[in-house]
Design a protein around this motif. Structure first.
Motif, PDB file in Angstrom:
ATOM      1  N   SER A  29      -1.352 -29.652  23.846  1.00 38.40           N
ATOM      2  CA  SER A  29      -0.880 -29.278  22.512  1.00 38.40           C
ATOM      3  C   SER A  29      -2.115 -29.234  21.619  1.00 38.40           C
ATOM      4  N   MET A  30      -2.338 -28.120  20.962  1.00 37.95           N
ATOM      5  CA  MET A  30      -3.607 -27.866  20.278  1.00 37.95           C
ATOM      6  C   MET A  30      -3.817 -28.716  19.023  1.00 37.95           C
ATOM      7  N   ALA A  31      -5.093 -28.946  18.719  1.00 35.62           N
ATOM      8  CA  ALA A  31      -5.480 -29.668  17.510  1.00 35.62           C
ATOM      9  C   ALA A  31      -5.286 -28.785  16.285  1.00 35.62           C
ATOM     10  N   ASN A  32      -5.089 -29.418  15.143  1.00 35.56           N
ATOM     11  CA  ASN A  32      -4.938 -28.681  13.887  1.00 35.56           C
ATOM     12  C   ASN A  32      -6.138 -27.794  13.586  1.00 35.56           C
ATOM     13  N   GLU A  33      -7.345 -28.276  13.949  1.00 37.85           N
ATOM     14  CA  GLU A  33      -8.568 -27.548  13.621  1.00 37.85           C
ATOM     15  C   GLU A  33      -8.812 -26.334  14.515  1.00 37.85           C
ATOM     16  N   THR A  34      -8.090 -26.223  15.619  1.00 32.47           N
ATOM     17  CA  THR A  34      -8.407 -25.202  16.622  1.00 32.47           C
ATOM     18  C   THR A  34      -7.998 -23.799  16.188  1.00 32.47           C
ATOM     19  N   THR A  35      -8.984 -22.939  16.083  1.00 31.38           N
ATOM     20  CA  THR A  35      -8.738 -21.515  15.840  1.00 31.38           C
ATOM     21  C   THR A  35      -9.433 -20.664  16.913  1.00 31.38           C
ATOM     22  N   ASP A  36     -10.504 -21.197  17.498  1.00 32.43           N
ATOM     23  CA  ASP A  36     -11.257 -20.523  18.553  1.00 32.43           C
ATOM     24  C   ASP A  36     -10.649 -20.923  19.903  1.00 32.43           C
ATOM     25  N   LEU A  37     -10.195 -19.938  20.667  1.00 30.39           N
ATOM     26  CA  LEU A  37      -9.504 -20.214  21.930  1.00 30.39           C
ATOM     27  C   LEU A  37     -10.422 -20.144  23.147  1.00 30.39           C
ATOM     28  N   GLU A  38     -11.734 -20.105  22.924  1.00 31.84           N
ATOM     29  CA  GLU A  38     -12.693 -19.919  24.016  1.00 31.84           C
ATOM     30  C   GLU A  38     -12.536 -20.979  25.109  1.00 31.84           C
ATOM     31  N   GLU A  78      -9.499 -20.391  27.161  1.00 31.21           N
ATOM     32  CA  GLU A  78      -9.756 -19.251  28.058  1.00 31.21           C
ATOM     33  C   GLU A  78     -10.604 -19.704  29.245  1.00 31.21           C
ATOM     34  N   LYS A  79     -11.477 -20.674  29.008  1.00 30.57           N
ATOM     35  CA  LYS A  79     -12.322 -21.225  30.066  1.00 30.57           C
ATOM     36  C   LYS A  79     -11.467 -21.848  31.172  1.00 30.57           C
ATOM     37  N   ILE A  80     -10.384 -22.540  30.767  1.00 30.56           N
ATOM     38  CA  ILE A  80      -9.462 -23.134  31.745  1.00 30.56           C
ATOM     39  C   ILE A  80      -8.855 -22.042  32.608  1.00 30.56           C
ATOM     40  N   LYS A 139     -10.990 -20.343  35.325  1.00 36.16           N
ATOM     41  CA  LYS A 139     -11.219 -21.114  36.536  1.00 36.16           C
ATOM     42  C   LYS A 139      -9.991 -21.150  37.445  1.00 36.16           C
ATOM     43  N   GLY A 140      -8.950 -20.428  37.040  1.00 32.36           N
ATOM     44  CA  GLY A 140      -7.748 -20.364  37.859  1.00 32.36           C
ATOM     45  C   GLY A 140      -6.903 -21.624  37.815  1.00 32.36           C
ATOM     46  N   ILE A 141      -7.134 -22.457  36.803  1.00 31.82           N
ATOM     47  CA  ILE A 141      -6.377 -23.704  36.668  1.00 31.82           C
ATOM     48  C   ILE A 141      -5.152 -23.463  35.788  1.00 31.82           C
ATOM     49  N   PRO A 142      -3.949 -23.827  36.259  1.00 36.17           N
ATOM     50  CA  PRO A 142      -2.750 -23.620  35.450  1.00 36.17           C
ATOM     51  C   PRO A 142      -2.860 -24.310  34.085  1.00 36.17           C
ATOM     52  N   LEU A 143      -2.550 -23.570  33.044  1.00 35.19           N
ATOM     53  CA  LEU A 143      -2.556 -24.095  31.682  1.00 35.19           C
ATOM     54  C   LEU A 143      -1.159 -23.942  31.103  1.00 35.19           C
ATOM     55  N   ASN A 165      -1.533 -15.996  26.522  1.00 27.36           N
ATOM     56  CA  ASN A 165      -0.679 -15.489  27.606  1.00 27.36           C
ATOM     57  C   ASN A 165      -0.464 -16.528  28.707  1.00 27.36           C
ATOM     58  N   VAL A 166      -0.012 -17.702  28.311  1.00 27.89           N
ATOM     59  CA  VAL A 166       0.301 -18.754  29.283  1.00 27.89           C
ATOM     60  C   VAL A 166       1.694 -19.313  28.970  1.00 27.89           C
ATOM     61  N   ASP A 167       2.185 -20.186  29.832  1.00 34.15           N
ATOM     62  CA  ASP A 167       3.495 -20.798  29.619  1.00 34.15           C
ATOM     63  C   ASP A 167       3.487 -21.672  28.370  1.00 34.15           C
ATOM     64  N   TYR A 168       4.601 -21.641  27.648  1.00 32.94           N
ATOM     65  CA  TYR A 168       4.719 -22.425  26.412  1.00 32.94           C
ATOM     66  C   TYR A 168       6.115 -23.034  26.336  1.00 32.94           C
ATOM     67  N   ILE A 169       6.163 -24.320  25.952  1.00 30.84           N
ATOM     68  CA  ILE A 169       7.447 -24.998  25.778  1.00 30.84           C
ATOM     69  C   ILE A 169       7.489 -25.596  24.374  1.00 30.84           C
ATOM     70  N   GLY A 170       8.546 -25.318  23.644  1.00 36.84           N
ATOM     71  CA  GLY A 170       8.669 -25.864  22.291  1.00 36.84           C
ATOM     72  C   GLY A 170      10.051 -25.605  21.728  1.00 36.84           C
ATOM     73  N   ILE A 171      10.180 -25.828  20.424  1.00 40.98           N
ATOM     74  CA  ILE A 171      11.451 -25.565  19.751  1.00 40.98           C
ATOM     75  C   ILE A 171      11.315 -24.315  18.894  1.00 40.98           C
ATOM     76  N   ASN A 172      12.437 -23.867  18.356  1.00 39.50           N
ATOM     77  CA  ASN A 172      12.423 -22.704  17.469  1.00 39.50           C
ATOM     78  C   ASN A 172      12.089 -23.169  16.054  1.00 39.50           C
ATOM     79  N   ASP A 173      10.789 -23.129  15.728  1.00 42.57           N
ATOM     80  CA  ASP A 173      10.334 -23.626  14.425  1.00 42.57           C
ATOM     81  C   ASP A 173      10.838 -22.773  13.272  1.00 42.57           C
TER      82      ASP A 173
END
Length: 347
Positions: free
Chosen positions: A127-136, A139-141, A144-148, A159-167
């Motif tokens: 779950s991303m940090a508030n400060e995160t805007t750069d997704l580099e 993308e690195k994960i 490397k072919g590691i499931p994110l 473009n990865v799996d996401y689980i959450g509520i309808n905000d």
């Protein structure tokens, strides 16, 4: 103080006067090694306090049975519940988890990702940090072919799996409830717009006002980190306005707690003068006076779904990462802080 040298397979081999390869095979219960030798190797390993090098083992096998979990903070009931449920599901399948927290810092989040990748984890749930805007780094994960798998806070662009509520719909639930309580000037203390979930809550707030034919006053829409201190600061600001709000929707319970502290300190009646609704259904919302209405996010189910999604990826090597969303319906828990019309029992 000198650091004690770590025991290696070679040390065990020297004691028994056998090859390191034979020690390795004995430790892995290889059928080519006699039972007598296996017993001797294990006894010496115990005596020398030998600890296997899991990193080296992971490199050899291409599998570590470790899953990294990144959360903004661990002192939140929401995130601790998600972690607990991730661990319960993964432990049953032979996986252990490594928990890291970003403390809402982009730089620390990047360091966490580097550490988890170095540890050769089989997947990362984050779950991303508030400060995160750069997704580099995310993308690195992927590179490397590691499931994110992302939960609660994530970005569609990855473009990865996401689980959450309808905000977005959650904001509609809150505004509709406040309108039913005859509130007409509703403020929103939100998170930062660059974070998708908080942007969705803000959009839901704006659209719900329009739907209920209430004007949008820009001075009533505030962004913050949603800490308790932020809630206090933003509430003081709202009370300083010439035309105060008669309700405040806060996008996080800790900030809602700060807002409530200010209202209580200034002897403002809640909900009669100003109604208040939080987000997250933290345990303290049912313990303070008045109790705080809040959105229940179904953290346990989010954790289970995140773990199950990883396991689906772990079962196959050719499962592509795509934007696949699991969106759960949220629930508004109505308590004393927003219910003007009738008393409610705390839950």
């Amino acid at each position: 103080m000198n650091k004690k040298k770590k025991t290696t397979i070679k040390d065990i081999a020297n004691v028994l006067n056998i090859s390191p390869a034979a020690v390795s095979k004995a430790l892995h219960d290889d059928s080519r090694i006699s039972k007598k030798t296996k017993i001797a190797v294990r006894q010496v390993a115990k005596n020398l306090n030998y600890q296997p090098n899991h990193l080296a083992s992971a490199l050899r096998k291409g599998k570590s049975n470790l899953v990294g979990v990144i959360v903004p903070k661990t002192n939140s009931n929401f995130f601790s519940s998600v972690i607990q449920n991730i661990e319960e599901v993964l432990n049953k399948e032979g996986y252990n988890i490594i928990i890291t927290q970003s403390n809402e810092s982009f730089r620390k989040e990047c360091n966490n990702i580097d550490t988890l990748l170095f540890t050769q984890v089989d997947g990362i749930i984050a779950s991303m940090a508030n400060e995160t805007t750069d997704l580099e780094y995310y993308e690195k994960i992927k590179s490397k072919g590691i499931p994110l798998i992302l939960f609660d806070r994530g970005e569609n662009d990855l473009n990865v799996d996401y689980i959450g509520i309808n905000d977005y719909d959650s904001s509609h639930m809150i505004i509709n409830h406040l309108v039913e309580q005859d509130c007409k000037r509703i403020a929103h203390i939100g998170g930062y717009k660059h974070t998708r979930i908080f942007n969705n809550r803000i959009r839901g707030y704006i659209d719900a006002l329009k739907k209920n034919k209430l004007p949008l006053d820009e001075e009533l829409l505030l962004e913050s980190s949603l800490t308790t201190e932020d809630g206090r600061e933003k509430m003081i600001h709202l009370l300083s306005l010439k035309n105060r709000p008669d309700a405040v929707y806060v996008a996080g319970d800790y900030a809602a707690l700060g807002a409530l502290q200010v209202l209580n300190e200034q002897n403002i009646k809640v909900p009669q003068d100003i109604a208040l609704v939080g987000f997250g259904n933290e345990p303290f919302t049912s313990m303070v006076t008045p109790t705080i209405s809040s959105i229940k996010q179904h953290s346990g189910e989010i954790g289970k779904q995140a773990a199950k999604t990883f396991l689906e990826h772990a079962k196959t090597t050719d499962m592509k990462q795509t934007l696949n969303k699991i969106i759960l319906d949220a629930e508004l828990i109505i308590r004393d802080s927003s219910n003007k019309k009738s008393p409610v029992k705390s839950t």
